[in-house]
Write a protein that holds these residues in place. Structure first.
Motif, PDB file in Angstrom:
ATOM      1  N   SER A   1      48.350  18.569  54.558  1.00  0.00           N
ATOM      2  CA  SER A   1      49.065  19.061  55.709  1.00  0.00           C
ATOM      3  C   SER A   1      48.335  20.636  56.214  1.00  0.00           C
ATOM      4  CB  SER A   1      50.540  19.240  55.667  1.00  0.00           C
ATOM      5  OG  SER A   1      50.858  20.328  54.705  1.00  0.00           O
TER       6      SER A   1
ATOM      7  N   GLY B   1      56.039  24.002  58.076  1.00  0.00           N
ATOM      8  CA  GLY B   1      55.138  24.397  56.826  1.00  0.00           C
ATOM      9  C   GLY B   1      54.753  23.251  56.114  1.00  0.00           C
ATOM     10  N   GLY B   2      55.442  22.060  55.960  1.00  0.00           N
ATOM     11  CA  GLY B   2      55.048  20.791  55.532  1.00  0.00           C
ATOM     12  C   GLY B   2      54.314  20.034  56.480  1.00  0.00           C
ATOM     13  N   ALA B   3      53.832  18.737  55.975  1.00  0.00           N
ATOM     14  CA  ALA B   3      53.203  17.808  56.690  1.00  0.00           C
ATOM     15  C   ALA B   3      54.068  17.665  58.201  1.00  0.00           C
ATOM     16  CB  ALA B   3      52.962  16.788  56.298  1.00  0.00           C
TER      17      ALA B   3
ATOM     18  N   MET C   1      53.094  30.198  54.233  1.00  0.00           N
ATOM     19  CA  MET C   1      53.867  30.226  55.640  1.00  0.00           C
ATOM     20  C   MET C   1      53.987  31.603  56.210  1.00  0.00           C
ATOM     21  SD  MET C   1      56.679  26.930  55.791  1.00  0.00           S
ATOM     22  CE  MET C   1      57.914  27.754  54.232  1.00  0.00           C
TER      23      MET C   1
ATOM     24  N   MET D   1      46.027  19.016  58.591  1.00  0.00           N
ATOM     25  CA  MET D   1      46.828  18.927  60.208  1.00  0.00           C
ATOM     26  C   MET D   1      47.064  20.012  60.884  1.00  0.00           C
ATOM     27  SD  MET D   1      49.034  15.377  59.393  1.00  0.00           S
ATOM     28  CE  MET D   1      49.921  15.736  58.047  1.00  0.00           C
TER      29      MET D   1
ATOM     30  N   ARG E   1      52.228  12.413  49.818  1.00  0.00           N
ATOM     31  CA  ARG E   1      52.520  12.477  48.066  1.00  0.00           C
ATOM     32  C   ARG E   1      53.008  11.171  47.683  1.00  0.00           C
ATOM     33  NH1 ARG E   1      53.548  18.337  47.048  1.00  0.00           N
ATOM     34  NH2 ARG E   1      52.166  19.009  48.573  1.00  0.00           N
TER      35      ARG E   1
ATOM     36  N   LYS F   1      46.452   9.868  60.321  1.00  0.00           N
ATOM     37  CA  LYS F   1      45.655   9.029  60.096  1.00  0.00           C
ATOM     38  C   LYS F   1      46.132   7.859  59.382  1.00  0.00           C
ATOM     39  CE  LYS F   1      41.865  11.913  60.984  1.00  0.00           C
ATOM     40  NZ  LYS F   1      42.630  13.030  61.145  1.00  0.00           N
TER      41      LYS F   1
ATOM     42  N   LEU G   1      52.901  17.006  62.500  1.00  0.00           N
ATOM     43  CA  LEU G   1      52.777  15.720  62.948  1.00  0.00           C
ATOM     44  C   LEU G   1      54.044  15.857  64.055  1.00  0.00           C
ATOM     45  CD1 LEU G   1      53.151  13.617  59.505  1.00  0.00           C
ATOM     46  CD2 LEU G   1      51.107  13.679  61.356  1.00  0.00           C
TER      47      LEU G   1
ATOM     48  N   ILE H   1      55.509  28.456  50.278  1.00  0.00           N
ATOM     49  CA  ILE H   1      54.416  27.503  50.165  1.00  0.00           C
ATOM     50  C   ILE H   1      54.518  26.578  51.391  1.00  0.00           C
ATOM     51  CG2 ILE H   1      53.941  25.415  48.976  1.00  0.00           C
ATOM     52  CD1 ILE H   1      52.866  27.559  47.190  1.00  0.00           C
ATOM     53  N   GLY H   2      53.165  26.659  52.108  1.00  0.00           N
ATOM     54  CA  GLY H   2      53.202  25.914  53.291  1.00  0.00           C
ATOM     55  C   GLY H   2      52.081  26.247  54.054  1.00  0.00           C
ATOM     56  N   THR H   3      51.890  25.812  55.403  1.00  0.00           N
ATOM     57  CA  THR H   3      50.856  26.360  56.161  1.00  0.00           C
ATOM     58  C   THR H   3      51.463  26.785  57.525  1.00  0.00           C
ATOM     59  OG1 THR H   3      50.055  24.016  56.933  1.00  0.00           O
ATOM     60  CG2 THR H   3      48.697  25.134  55.135  1.00  0.00           C
TER      61      THR H   3
END
Lengths: 232, 216
Positions: A70, B81-83, A37, A73, B182, B126, B87, A42-44
């Motif tokens: 992710s 940061g996460g999914a 990040m 995504m 997960r 998806k 979304l 940790i992350g994107t």
């Protein structure tokens, strides 16, 4: 000017590590990590991915490789923000193998779609061989192997054998030719498959090639091997 | 006026602020849900993302609902940061595209925007209904919103219907086996636990209804 790569990972270190690894085999390719990040956690990050895309595309386009869910995504979201440009492709590929295969393809001057395909077939490189072209195989100049194939047997003389760098050189040069070539039964245009041979100094390479560039391809392998890949 | 015919940028901004507040309030609850069947970061990630949305709203005042949604989309995608980032970010981005430059949104446009948001989440993740994801809250919410709009309900009633359906949808994830994310690695061990994304979706849609004055 070659196709650039963007490596998207949840981890700063993982993205940087993949870039480091791929750069060994593709010194002239622009490889941009987009890991973690904005604060390094940790992350994107959409920001990081979009910035990396801007840097990676130097005119020939860019291929994006990702790690887990992710990251895919986030990469897709970045492309959507940019209006899904034709100049960027998102590879559905394993991160490490795909990045290396794509980097080698980009280093050899392959076009955007070919680089992406190289990544996507990294785990099954035989399927990545160029389709067609086999009907025009030249007559054989040496006997052995299948009818119409150009064959040769050479012995590795450089101390480290067919390690990563020479494998990348061979796969890159052969990848630019119109040829179907097998070396000890694996696709000679695939750096991953050549590396799986684990061929060390003194090992024999059985080469068999068909297609318009078959003779050129076999000559190239022979020349490189006999020169010890410039390592001796 | 019990239910105005149009919602403006003031509603959109209020919705985002209320979302940030409700996410912050439920941060620990969402973390706990995600800790059981995921990686435990949903509450923290979403809280960080919506806090950044608040800062973005303070820094620049969007002029239309669409501009507010787009600001939220970009911020969530960059900061979560996460999914949940891509979304929710895609949901807001698609909603922004659907409403365009309109200064006022009527009930039908709200239904269309929610539908586009849901379609964006489906395209990005998806997932399908029954996979134990956000979609299990969003799909009934969109169906209820579109039905309410078609029946002549005003914007607040449309959003109220959506939020109520999303809340039921979130509860409906409890007995499911997860097929995405997960939690899918857990198999039957995910049964009996609510999907955190469906839970946060219900909270955020309720915030939209509250901002429109539903139930007030």
């Amino acid at each position: 000017m070659s196709v650039g790569l963007v490596i998207v990972s949840h981890s700063v270190q993982l993205a940087a590590g993949v870039v480091e690894l791929a750069a060994q085999m593709a010194p002239d390719v622009v490889l941009i990590p987009a890991g973690g990040m904005d604060d390094g956690g940790i992350g994107t990050s959409l920001d990081k991915v979009m910035t990396a895309l801007g840097l990676a595309d130097t005119g020939a386009g860019a291929v994006v490789l990702t790690d887990l869910g992710s990251a895919v995504m986030t990469a897709e979201s970045a492309l959507e923000f940019m209006g899904n440009p034709d100049t960027v492709l998102l590879a559905n590929a394993p991160l490490v193998e795909g990045s290396i295969a794509a980097a080698v393809a980009a280093q050899s001057g392959a076009a955007l779609d070919v680089v992406c395909k190289a990544a996507e077939t990294a785990l099954n490189p035989v399927a990545a061989s160029p389709a067609g072209g086999t009907a025009t195989a030249l007559p054989s100049t040496a006997d052995a192997g299948e009818a119409g194939a150009v064959t040769a047997v050479v012995t590795l003389i450089n101390p480290m054998g067919l390690h990563a760098r020479p494998a990348a050189v061979l796969a890159g040069e052969l990848g630019a030719m119109d040829v179907e070539i097998e070396i000890n039964g694996v696709d000679g245009q695939s750096v991953m498959m050549l590396m799986t041979l684990g061929a060390g100094q003194g090992a024999e390479l059985n080469i068999s090639a068909t297609g318009p560039d078959a003779k050129r391809a076999v000559d190239l392998v022979r020349r490189e091997v006999e020169a010890g890949f410039g390592e001796i | 006026m019990a239910d105005s015919t149009f919602l403006t940028v003031d509603w959109a901004i209020d919705w985002l602020r209320r979302s940030a507040a409700v996410v912050a309030e439920n941060r620990m609850a969402l973390i706990e849900l995600d800790r059981v069947i995921g990686d435990g970061d949903h509450g923290e990630n979403l809280d960080r993302g919506f806090s950044a949305v608040l800062e973005a709203l303070d820094a620049q005042a969007p002029a239309t609902p669409g501009a507010a949604f787009k600001l939220a989309a970009m911020t969530l995608m960059s900061k979560v940061g996460g999914a949940a980032g891509p979304l929710y970010g895609t949901a807001f981005l698609r909603a922004a595209t659907t409403v365009g430059d309109a200064a006022e949104l009527d009930a039908a446009m709200l239904g269309a925007a929610l539908g586009a948001a849901r379609d964006g989440v489906v395209a990005r993740g998806k997932a399908e209904v029954g996979d134990k994801t956000m979609i299990d809250a969003w799909t009934p919410a969109v169906d209820a919103a579109v039905a309410a709009a078609a029946a002549g309900a005003g914007p607040a009633a449309v959003l109220d219907a959506a939020a109520t359906a999303a809340e039921s949808g979130a509860v409906s994830t409890d007995p499911l086996i997860a097929r995405k994310g997960r939690a899918s690695y857990l198999g039957e061990r995910a049964m009996g636990h609510r999907d955190p994304g469906a839970a946060s979706s219900a909270l955020i849609l309720r915030a939209a209804a509250n901002a429109a004055g539903a139930g007030a």
